[in-house]
Enzyme design. Structure first.
Site, mmCIF file in Angstrom:
data_model
loop_
_atom_site.group_PDB
_atom_site.id
_atom_site.type_symbol
_atom_site.label_atom_id
_atom_site.label_comp_id
_atom_site.label_asym_id
_atom_site.label_seq_id
_atom_site.Cartn_x
_atom_site.Cartn_y
_atom_site.Cartn_z
ATOM 1 N N HIS A 110 -14.616 -6.461 12.259
ATOM 2 C CA HIS A 110 -14.762 -5.664 11.034
ATOM 3 C C HIS A 110 -15.458 -4.326 11.333
ATOM 4 O O HIS A 110 -16.554 -4.069 10.824
ATOM 5 C CB HIS A 110 -15.531 -6.442 9.957
ATOM 6 C CG HIS A 110 -15.378 -5.838 8.580
ATOM 7 N ND1 HIS A 110 -15.554 -6.556 7.427
ATOM 8 C CD2 HIS A 110 -15.073 -4.574 8.177
ATOM 9 C CE1 HIS A 110 -15.370 -5.772 6.380
ATOM 10 N NE2 HIS A 110 -15.077 -4.553 6.818
ATOM 11 N N ARG A 133 -9.196 -6.718 3.421
ATOM 12 C CA ARG A 133 -10.120 -7.835 3.251
ATOM 13 C C ARG A 133 -9.369 -9.119 3.577
ATOM 14 O O ARG A 133 -8.171 -9.243 3.278
ATOM 15 C CB ARG A 133 -10.612 -7.921 1.810
ATOM 16 C CG ARG A 133 -11.666 -6.915 1.443
ATOM 17 C CD ARG A 133 -13.014 -7.192 2.127
ATOM 18 N NE ARG A 133 -14.035 -6.290 1.633
ATOM 19 C CZ ARG A 133 -14.338 -5.104 2.182
ATOM 20 N NH1 ARG A 133 -13.698 -4.690 3.264
ATOM 21 N NH2 ARG A 133 -15.288 -4.347 1.658
ATOM 22 N N ASP A 188 -8.981 -7.379 11.499
ATOM 23 C CA ASP A 188 -10.334 -6.804 11.546
ATOM 24 C C ASP A 188 -11.255 -7.517 10.561
ATOM 25 O O ASP A 188 -12.452 -7.227 10.520
ATOM 26 C CB ASP A 188 -10.257 -5.309 11.213
ATOM 27 C CG ASP A 188 -11.594 -4.575 11.435
ATOM 28 O OD1 ASP A 188 -12.246 -4.826 12.472
ATOM 29 O OD2 ASP A 188 -11.983 -3.771 10.574
ATOM 30 N N SER A 230 3.563 1.038 -8.221
ATOM 31 C CA SER A 230 4.695 1.895 -8.581
ATOM 32 C C SER A 230 5.003 2.813 -7.408
ATOM 33 O O SER A 230 4.176 2.958 -6.502
ATOM 34 C CB SER A 230 4.343 2.749 -9.810
ATOM 35 O OG SER A 230 3.219 3.548 -9.497
ATOM 36 N N LEU A 263 -0.309 1.470 -0.908
ATOM 37 C CA LEU A 263 -0.286 2.862 -0.438
ATOM 38 C C LEU A 263 -1.381 3.665 -1.148
ATOM 39 O O LEU A 263 -1.118 4.671 -1.794
ATOM 40 C CB LEU A 263 1.086 3.494 -0.658
ATOM 41 C CG LEU A 263 1.354 4.724 0.210
ATOM 42 C CD1 LEU A 263 1.605 4.308 1.661
ATOM 43 C CD2 LEU A 263 2.537 5.539 -0.304
ATOM 44 N N GLY A 264 -2.624 3.201 -1.000
ATOM 45 C CA GLY A 264 -3.772 3.981 -1.460
ATOM 46 C C GLY A 264 -4.140 4.986 -0.384
ATOM 47 O O GLY A 264 -3.319 5.349 0.458
ATOM 48 N N ILE A 294 -6.449 -4.579 7.813
ATOM 49 C CA ILE A 294 -7.654 -3.742 7.858
ATOM 50 C C ILE A 294 -8.254 -3.626 6.453
ATOM 51 O O ILE A 294 -8.968 -2.676 6.156
ATOM 52 C CB ILE A 294 -7.351 -2.334 8.430
ATOM 53 C CG1 ILE A 294 -6.095 -1.743 7.779
ATOM 54 C CG2 ILE A 294 -7.246 -2.380 9.938
ATOM 55 C CD1 ILE A 294 -5.821 -0.296 8.139
ATOM 56 N N GLU A 301 -16.578 -14.201 7.567
ATOM 57 C CA GLU A 301 -17.059 -13.413 8.714
ATOM 58 C C GLU A 301 -18.563 -13.186 8.629
ATOM 59 O O GLU A 301 -19.101 -13.094 7.528
ATOM 60 C CB GLU A 301 -16.313 -12.063 8.773
ATOM 61 C CG GLU A 301 -16.543 -11.193 7.551
ATOM 62 C CD GLU A 301 -15.700 -9.922 7.562
ATOM 63 O OE1 GLU A 301 -14.475 -10.000 7.752
ATOM 64 O OE2 GLU A 301 -16.297 -8.844 7.369
#
Ligand code: 8YV
Length: 315
Positions: free
Chosen positions: A281, A234, A258, A177, A153-154, A232, A263
């Protein structure tokens, strides 16, 4: 005053190339047929590297440029830059966060909708004449109101979850966390438990050695035969062998991807699968975002060589 010397690892759009060439002496690595010979020739003069998220700069490239001071990445992900080598040599590294967050989240959600509702096949149903000859398109699975898991959750994960909330989804997330800005969503620390919760598992983690194959067979099987994985971030965040096997024998319902190992030369077995949505991508690939990314790449380089604070430093 002479212009700083830059090694450009991959191509940029014309609107970036022109101002880059105006401000710097640019050596185009990607145009060289013999890359090693090119690096041996220009490397001793190179002071900065302009690269792209998926291309990065490995130790060999860094060490071929003994005067290198700064690496500017066109992308938020800098996992392809050898940070250890940069730390050793005091090389600064910058990326392009924030400006691409909304577009990457949009594409992730669009991939979920497209695959769950079978929109690629539906388009073909119309174009091929099946609609007129065979009748109604096969029924697909609902998205709204179902369960979503967001792994990481960045900035991007947060924007994905915010969009999913608009679909009335039951949202859980995993991160190091619980986040105080995510009070409406359930924190589930363990990725396998998160995957058990999820009909749709979004992989939105910044990739590093620590997150390599965090989505392994256990997570994939926990998403299960009815579930979907959307990546979405890496390719290295998912065990691609395990993913292909599970998609092939039905232990995983579907995957919208993606990003791929190696790739753009993706594993040809992906092309045989019917339960995948394959994207080149391009999550950050809008004109608006790419212009902002290019500007930030140049702003970081310009700031470095002017001795100013870097707008978006990583190292
Ligand atoms: C690429 C990306 O950099 O932001 C990232 O980390 O992977 C992308 O935005 C983009 O494809 C340009 O190379």
């Amino acid at each position: 005053m002479s212009k700083p010397v830059i090694l450009q690892v991959g191509p940029y759009p014309e609107w970036d190339q022109v101002p880059l060439d105006a401000a710097f002496t640019v050596h185009r690595y990607f145009e060289a047929d013999d890359k090693a010979a090119f690096l041996a020739k220009v490397g001793p003069d190179v002071q900065g590297i302009a690269t792209r998220g998926e291309l990065g700069a490995d130790r060999a490239m860094i060490e071929a440029c003994p005067q290198l001071k700064v690496i500017s990445v066109y992308g938020v992900g800098y996992d392809a830059v050898d940070l250890e080598a940069c730390r050793e040599k005091g090389i600064r590294v910058t990326n392009t966060p924030d400006v691409l967050t909304g577009d990457v989240a949009d594409l992730g959600v669009a991939m979920m909708l497209t695959l769950s509702r079978g929109m690629v096949g539906a388009e073909e149903w119309v174009r091929s004449g099946n609609w007129a000859s065979k009748g109604l398109y096969p029924l697909k699975r609902r998205v709204f109101g179902r369960k979503a898991g967001v792994l990481g959750l960045g900035r991007i994960g947060f924007e994905v979850a915010t969009r999913l909330a608009g679909f009335g989804m039951d949202i859980a997330y995993s991160d190091v966390s619980a986040k105080d800005y995510a009070k409406d969503w359930t924190f589930i620390a363990d990725p396998v438990e998160l995957a058990k919760h999820a009909d749709f598992l979004f992989v939105t983690l910044a990739a590093s050695a620590a997150t390599r194959h965090i989505v392994g067979n256990d997570v994939i099987e926990a998403v299960g035969p009815e579930g979907m994985i959307i990546n979405i971030s890496r390719a290295s965040n998912i065990d691609e062998e395990a993913l292909i096997a599970a998609l092939g024998d039905g232990r995983l319902g579907s995957a919208a991807l993606d990003v791929f190992e190696g790739e753009p030369a993706l594993d040809p077995r992906f092309l045989e699968l019917q339960n995948v949505l394959l994207q080149p991508h391009h999550a950050s690939g809008t004109i608006e975002t790419r212009k902002a990314m290019g500007q930030l790449v140049r702003d970081n380089l310009t700031a470095y060589f002017a001795g100013s604070d870097l707008p978006t430093p990583v190292l």
